[in-house]
Design a protein around this motif. Sequence first.
Motif, PDB file in Angstrom:
ATOM      1  N   MET A 100       0.734  -1.185  -0.051  1.00 44.43           N
ATOM      2  CA  MET A 100       0.272  -0.039   0.089  1.00 44.43           C
ATOM      3  C   MET A 100       0.906   1.220   0.089  1.00 44.43           C
ATOM      4  O   MET A 100       1.748   1.454   1.048  1.00 44.43           O
ATOM      5  CB  MET A 100      -0.761  -0.127   1.339  1.00 44.43           C
ATOM      6  N   GLU A 101       0.613   2.071  -0.839  1.00 43.68           N
ATOM      7  CA  GLU A 101       1.467   3.342  -1.237  1.00 43.68           C
ATOM      8  C   GLU A 101       0.836   4.420  -0.136  1.00 43.68           C
ATOM      9  O   GLU A 101      -0.264   4.675  -0.087  1.00 43.68           O
ATOM     10  CB  GLU A 101       1.452   3.812  -2.438  1.00 43.68           C
ATOM     11  N   ARG A 102       1.798   4.918   0.667  1.00 40.76           N
ATOM     12  CA  ARG A 102       1.065   6.117   1.401  1.00 40.76           C
ATOM     13  C   ARG A 102       1.337   7.550   0.615  1.00 40.76           C
ATOM     14  O   ARG A 102       1.980   7.611   0.013  1.00 40.76           O
ATOM     15  CB  ARG A 102       1.906   6.373   2.656  1.00 40.76           C
ATOM     16  N   THR A 103       0.287   8.305   1.036  1.00 42.80           N
ATOM     17  CA  THR A 103       0.211   9.743   0.616  1.00 42.80           C
ATOM     18  C   THR A 103       1.377  10.542   0.809  1.00 42.80           C
ATOM     19  O   THR A 103       2.012  10.234   2.281  1.00 42.80           O
ATOM     20  CB  THR A 103      -0.977  10.567   0.534  1.00 42.80           C
ATOM     21  N   LYS A 104       1.504  11.788   0.214  1.00 42.10           N
ATOM     22  CA  LYS A 104       2.612  12.751   0.860  1.00 42.10           C
ATOM     23  C   LYS A 104       2.184  13.009   2.120  1.00 42.10           C
ATOM     24  O   LYS A 104       2.866  13.071   3.270  1.00 42.10           O
ATOM     25  CB  LYS A 104       2.818  13.961  -0.148  1.00 42.10           C
ATOM     26  N   GLY A 105       1.091  13.229   2.490  1.00 40.99           N
ATOM     27  CA  GLY A 105       0.390  13.856   3.822  1.00 40.99           C
ATOM     28  C   GLY A 105       0.647  12.786   5.008  1.00 40.99           C
ATOM     29  O   GLY A 105       0.884  13.028   6.062  1.00 40.99           O
TER      30      GLY A 105
ATOM     31  N   LYS B  56       2.962  10.491   4.879  1.00 38.31           N
ATOM     32  CA  LYS B  56       4.339  10.416   5.459  1.00 38.31           C
ATOM     33  C   LYS B  56       4.797  11.352   6.093  1.00 38.31           C
ATOM     34  O   LYS B  56       5.626  11.349   7.255  1.00 38.31           O
ATOM     35  CB  LYS B  56       5.122  10.340   3.900  1.00 38.31           C
ATOM     36  N   ILE B  57       4.329  12.702   5.713  1.00 38.66           N
ATOM     37  CA  ILE B  57       4.548  13.846   6.817  1.00 38.66           C
ATOM     38  C   ILE B  57       4.057  13.592   8.144  1.00 38.66           C
ATOM     39  O   ILE B  57       4.584  13.900   9.070  1.00 38.66           O
ATOM     40  CB  ILE B  57       4.251  15.222   5.968  1.00 38.66           C
ATOM     41  N   LEU B  58       2.938  13.208   8.029  1.00 39.26           N
ATOM     42  CA  LEU B  58       2.039  12.864   9.444  1.00 39.26           C
ATOM     43  C   LEU B  58       3.270  11.873  10.111  1.00 39.26           C
ATOM     44  O   LEU B  58       3.282  11.996  11.454  1.00 39.26           O
ATOM     45  CB  LEU B  58       0.660  12.562   9.423  1.00 39.26           C
ATOM     46  N   GLU B  59       3.338  11.029   9.872  1.00 38.46           N
ATOM     47  CA  GLU B  59       4.463   9.657  10.365  1.00 38.46           C
ATOM     48  C   GLU B  59       5.476  10.674  10.881  1.00 38.46           C
ATOM     49  O   GLU B  59       5.942  10.449  12.114  1.00 38.46           O
ATOM     50  CB  GLU B  59       4.705   8.632   9.448  1.00 38.46           C
ATOM     51  N   ILE B  60       6.139  11.452   9.850  1.00 38.16           N
ATOM     52  CA  ILE B  60       7.607  12.060  10.385  1.00 38.16           C
ATOM     53  C   ILE B  60       7.285  12.948  11.573  1.00 38.16           C
ATOM     54  O   ILE B  60       8.092  12.935  12.593  1.00 38.16           O
ATOM     55  CB  ILE B  60       8.155  12.827   9.247  1.00 38.16           C
ATOM     56  N   VAL B  61       6.354  13.988  11.622  1.00 40.95           N
ATOM     57  CA  VAL B  61       5.896  14.725  12.505  1.00 40.95           C
ATOM     58  C   VAL B  61       5.620  14.019  13.924  1.00 40.95           C
ATOM     59  O   VAL B  61       6.077  14.426  15.170  1.00 40.95           O
ATOM     60  CB  VAL B  61       4.702  15.576  12.044  1.00 40.95           C
TER      61      VAL B  61
ATOM     62  N   VAL C 237       3.589  16.153  25.421  1.00 41.41           N
ATOM     63  CA  VAL C 237       4.309  16.252  24.168  1.00 41.41           C
ATOM     64  C   VAL C 237       4.076  14.732  23.583  1.00 41.41           C
ATOM     65  O   VAL C 237       3.718  14.565  22.245  1.00 41.41           O
ATOM     66  CB  VAL C 237       5.932  16.803  24.016  1.00 41.41           C
ATOM     67  N   ALA C 238       4.540  13.723  24.475  1.00 37.56           N
ATOM     68  CA  ALA C 238       4.357  12.432  23.840  1.00 37.56           C
ATOM     69  C   ALA C 238       2.763  12.041  23.748  1.00 37.56           C
ATOM     70  O   ALA C 238       2.410  11.226  22.871  1.00 37.56           O
ATOM     71  CB  ALA C 238       4.922  11.499  25.061  1.00 37.56           C
ATOM     72  N   LEU C 239       2.003  12.704  24.438  1.00 32.42           N
ATOM     73  CA  LEU C 239       0.419  12.454  24.246  1.00 32.42           C
ATOM     74  C   LEU C 239      -0.010  12.939  22.778  1.00 32.42           C
ATOM     75  O   LEU C 239      -0.653  12.267  22.249  1.00 32.42           O
ATOM     76  CB  LEU C 239      -0.179  13.186  25.472  1.00 32.42           C
ATOM     77  N   CYS C 240       0.831  14.310  22.476  1.00 36.24           N
ATOM     78  CA  CYS C 240       0.359  14.812  20.933  1.00 36.24           C
ATOM     79  C   CYS C 240       1.055  13.680  20.090  1.00 36.24           C
ATOM     80  O   CYS C 240       0.246  13.531  18.975  1.00 36.24           O
ATOM     81  CB  CYS C 240       1.222  15.930  20.890  1.00 36.24           C
ATOM     82  N   ALA C 241       2.003  13.137  20.099  1.00 37.43           N
ATOM     83  CA  ALA C 241       2.668  12.165  19.263  1.00 37.43           C
ATOM     84  C   ALA C 241       1.931  10.984  19.260  1.00 37.43           C
ATOM     85  O   ALA C 241       1.557  10.501  18.075  1.00 37.43           O
ATOM     86  CB  ALA C 241       4.096  11.746  19.973  1.00 37.43           C
ATOM     87  N   SER C 242       1.447  10.399  20.231  1.00 37.82           N
ATOM     88  CA  SER C 242       0.510   9.307  20.234  1.00 37.82           C
ATOM     89  C   SER C 242      -1.024   9.435  19.528  1.00 37.82           C
ATOM     90  O   SER C 242      -1.413   8.721  18.813  1.00 37.82           O
ATOM     91  CB  SER C 242       0.041   8.836  21.836  1.00 37.82           C
ATOM     92  N   THR C 243      -1.409  10.815  19.560  1.00 37.01           N
ATOM     93  CA  THR C 243      -2.495  11.368  18.947  1.00 37.01           C
ATOM     94  C   THR C 243      -2.196  11.337  17.699  1.00 37.01           C
ATOM     95  O   THR C 243      -3.018  10.923  16.630  1.00 37.01           O
ATOM     96  CB  THR C 243      -3.050  12.523  19.423  1.00 37.01           C
ATOM     97  N   LEU C 244      -1.297  11.955  17.013  1.00 38.03           N
ATOM     98  CA  LEU C 244      -0.865  11.923  15.672  1.00 38.03           C
ATOM     99  C   LEU C 244      -0.765  10.571  15.067  1.00 38.03           C
ATOM    100  O   LEU C 244      -0.995  10.393  14.125  1.00 38.03           O
ATOM    101  CB  LEU C 244       0.554  12.733  15.606  1.00 38.03           C
ATOM    102  N   TYR C 245      -0.037   9.610  15.957  1.00 41.24           N
ATOM    103  CA  TYR C 245       0.138   8.137  15.462  1.00 41.24           C
ATOM    104  C   TYR C 245      -1.091   7.497  15.247  1.00 41.24           C
ATOM    105  O   TYR C 245      -1.325   6.718  14.159  1.00 41.24           O
ATOM    106  CB  TYR C 245       0.865   7.509  16.508  1.00 41.24           C
ATOM    107  N   ALA C 246      -2.173   7.845  16.284  1.00 39.61           N
ATOM    108  CA  ALA C 246      -3.597   7.144  16.098  1.00 39.61           C
ATOM    109  C   ALA C 246      -4.305   7.680  14.798  1.00 39.61           C
ATOM    110  O   ALA C 246      -4.708   6.865  14.161  1.00 39.61           O
ATOM    111  CB  ALA C 246      -4.284   7.385  17.244  1.00 39.61           C
TER     112      ALA C 246
ATOM    113  N   LYS D 173      -5.733   6.482   9.331  1.00 41.11           N
ATOM    114  CA  LYS D 173      -5.829   6.671   7.955  1.00 41.11           C
ATOM    115  C   LYS D 173      -5.138   5.835   7.030  1.00 41.11           C
ATOM    116  O   LYS D 173      -5.432   5.490   5.870  1.00 41.11           O
ATOM    117  CB  LYS D 173      -5.221   8.289   7.504  1.00 41.11           C
ATOM    118  N   THR D 174      -4.286   5.044   7.588  1.00 44.36           N
ATOM    119  CA  THR D 174      -3.395   3.982   6.869  1.00 44.36           C
ATOM    120  C   THR D 174      -3.965   2.528   6.917  1.00 44.36           C
ATOM    121  O   THR D 174      -3.437   1.497   6.391  1.00 44.36           O
ATOM    122  CB  THR D 174      -2.020   3.823   7.075  1.00 44.36           C
ATOM    123  N   LYS D 175      -5.101   2.388   7.944  1.00 44.62           N
ATOM    124  CA  LYS D 175      -5.663   1.311   8.129  1.00 44.62           C
ATOM    125  C   LYS D 175      -4.693   0.222   8.925  1.00 44.62           C
ATOM    126  O   LYS D 175      -4.560  -1.087   8.626  1.00 44.62           O
ATOM    127  CB  LYS D 175      -6.350   0.511   7.042  1.00 44.62           C
ATOM    128  N   GLN D 176      -3.758   0.529   9.975  1.00 41.52           N
ATOM    129  CA  GLN D 176      -2.907  -0.207  10.593  1.00 41.52           C
ATOM    130  C   GLN D 176      -3.405   0.034  11.944  1.00 41.52           C
ATOM    131  O   GLN D 176      -2.615   0.808  12.865  1.00 41.52           O
ATOM    132  CB  GLN D 176      -1.460   0.561  10.422  1.00 41.52           C
TER     133      GLN D 176
END
Length: 80
Positions: A1-6, A8-13, A36-45, A50-53
Motif C-alpha cells: 500500500m502506497e502512502r500519500t505525501k500527507g 508520510k509527513i504525519l508519520e515524520i511529525v 508532548v508524547a501524548l500529542c505524538a500518540s494522537t498523531l500516530y493514532a 488513515k492507513t488502516k494499521q
Amino acid sequence: MERTKGQKILEIVASVFGVTGLFITALGYPNIGFMVALCASTLYAIYAYKTKQYGILTSSLIYGIVEIIGIIHWTLNNGK
C-alpha cells in the motif's frame, strides 16, 4: 500500500514529537514530556487510522492512556 505525501509527513511529525517528548522527560521535565508524547500518540493514532494499521492504532491508544496517567501523576503529586 502506497502512502500519500500527507501520511508520510504525519508519520515524520509524530516521530519527531515522540522523540522530543522522550528527550524532555529525560531532561527532568516529565509533566511537559508526557504532554508532548501524548500529542505524538494522537498523531500516530490518526496516521494508523488513515492507513488502516490497526496494530499501531491499538498501541498508540495504549501509550496515550499511559501518558495521561503520567500527566495525572506528575500534576497531582507535584513531581514527587
